[in-house]
Scaffold this motif. Structure first.
Motif, mmCIF file in Angstrom:
data_model
loop_
_atom_site.group_PDB
_atom_site.id
_atom_site.type_symbol
_atom_site.label_atom_id
_atom_site.label_comp_id
_atom_site.label_asym_id
_atom_site.label_seq_id
_atom_site.Cartn_x
_atom_site.Cartn_y
_atom_site.Cartn_z
ATOM 1 N N ALA A 153 -10.204 88.729 39.072
ATOM 2 C CA ALA A 153 -9.783 89.300 37.796
ATOM 3 C C ALA A 153 -10.765 88.994 36.670
ATOM 4 O O ALA A 153 -11.006 89.828 35.794
ATOM 5 C CB ALA A 153 -8.388 88.787 37.437
ATOM 6 N N THR A 156 -13.794 91.297 37.011
ATOM 7 C CA THR A 156 -13.404 92.675 36.696
ATOM 8 C C THR A 156 -13.210 92.877 35.202
ATOM 9 O O THR A 156 -13.673 93.870 34.625
ATOM 10 C CB THR A 156 -12.109 93.028 37.451
ATOM 11 N N ALA A 157 -12.531 91.937 34.553
ATOM 12 C CA ALA A 157 -12.288 92.034 33.110
ATOM 13 C C ALA A 157 -13.602 92.013 32.335
ATOM 14 O O ALA A 157 -13.775 92.729 31.341
ATOM 15 C CB ALA A 157 -11.377 90.897 32.660
ATOM 16 N N ASP A 189 -11.295 96.069 43.222
ATOM 17 C CA ASP A 189 -11.106 96.105 41.768
ATOM 18 C C ASP A 189 -12.434 96.024 41.022
ATOM 19 O O ASP A 189 -12.614 96.667 39.978
ATOM 20 C CB ASP A 189 -10.194 94.963 41.321
#
Length: 253
Positions: A153, A156-157, A189
């Motif tokens: 995450a 990806t962010a 992702d």
């Protein structure tokens, strides 16, 4: 353990040894033989393996696997060189580009001149390659390591905050029905973030990967501006994929 994760581990074992048994997988994944047989049946439906008595083998002898953690794959070197040359023609001084993890994108990195350029990458091999080129601004997202790539995450962010002009993505397989696919769900992702953030997205895939499918689809044909591939692709195959909506750019075409 979620079934998707079991499927990943089953395919990893197959790609490493070309054959697995139900007993071996049951012990390794700590599930019943019945569960393993159901997993193998689902993977066979996707064309990834063939069940045999007591186990399974790869569906195709030339089926391509995920990258090794220790070193990048060196198979099909001449094809990767041709694809890298196509990619270099699209990269201009001052560009902000992204190089997804993979052996073909690594070849692009190796051939980049040491000139002003910003490169975003999640591949530790590419990071090592570009760290020596002091004119290139190297941008590395956070995240955790999955073999030779960073994912998660946090990575990806971070990607979604950037202004990337051109992204070059790798794939394990390109399939008429399933589109662009990979084996490792952890990386989906990250690839999606690049596709949704970059102004222009290219896929860099050698012709051996066409017709093959892996566990997870990360992009459809219409989401990729062009698929850069080598001169080994036949006219018949190229026409098939163009009819399906893929934009192809072949070396020396």
């Amino acid at each position: 353990m979620h079934s998707h994760r079991r499927h990943e581990l089953i395919m990893e074992a197959l790609l490493a040894s070309q054959e697995v048994t139900v007993t071996e997988l049951s012990e390794r994944l700590n599930v019943t033989g019945k569960t393993i047989r159901e997993d193998l049946a689902k993977l066979e439906e996707k064309g990834l393996l063939m069940r045999i008595h007591g186990g399974a083998v790869l569906a195709q002898h030339d089926q391509l696997g995920i990258l090794s953690q220790q070193e990048p794959l060196v198979r099909h070197a001449s094809e990767k060189t041709e694809i890298a040359e196509l990619a270099l023609k699209l990269i201009e001084p001052g560009d902000i580009i992204a190089l997804d993890g993979g052996s073909t994108t690594l070849e692009i990195a190796r051939r980049l001149a040491n000139k002003p350029l910003t490169v975003v990458t999640n591949d530790v091999h590419i990071i090592a390659e570009l760290a020596r080129k002091d004119e290139i601004r190297l941008v590395v997202p956070g995240g955790y390591r999955v073999r030779n790539m960073l994912a998660g995450a946090e990575a990806t962010a971070y990607i979604r905050k950037l202004n990337i002009s051109k992204a070059f993505l790798s794939a394990t397989g390109v399939h008429l029905e399933f589109g662009f696919t990979i084996y490792t769900g952890d990386l989906v992702d990250f690839k999606r973030a690049l596709i949704e953030t970059a102004k222009t997205v290219y896929a860099v895939v050698d012709h051996h990967k066409f017709g093959q499918g892996a566990l997870f689809t990360f992009a459809a044909f219409h989401e990729i501006a062009a698929v850069l591939t080598d001169a080994g692709m036949t006219k018949e195959t190229a026409e098939q994929y163009r009819q399906a909506g893929a934009s192809l750019q072949l070396y020396a075409e």
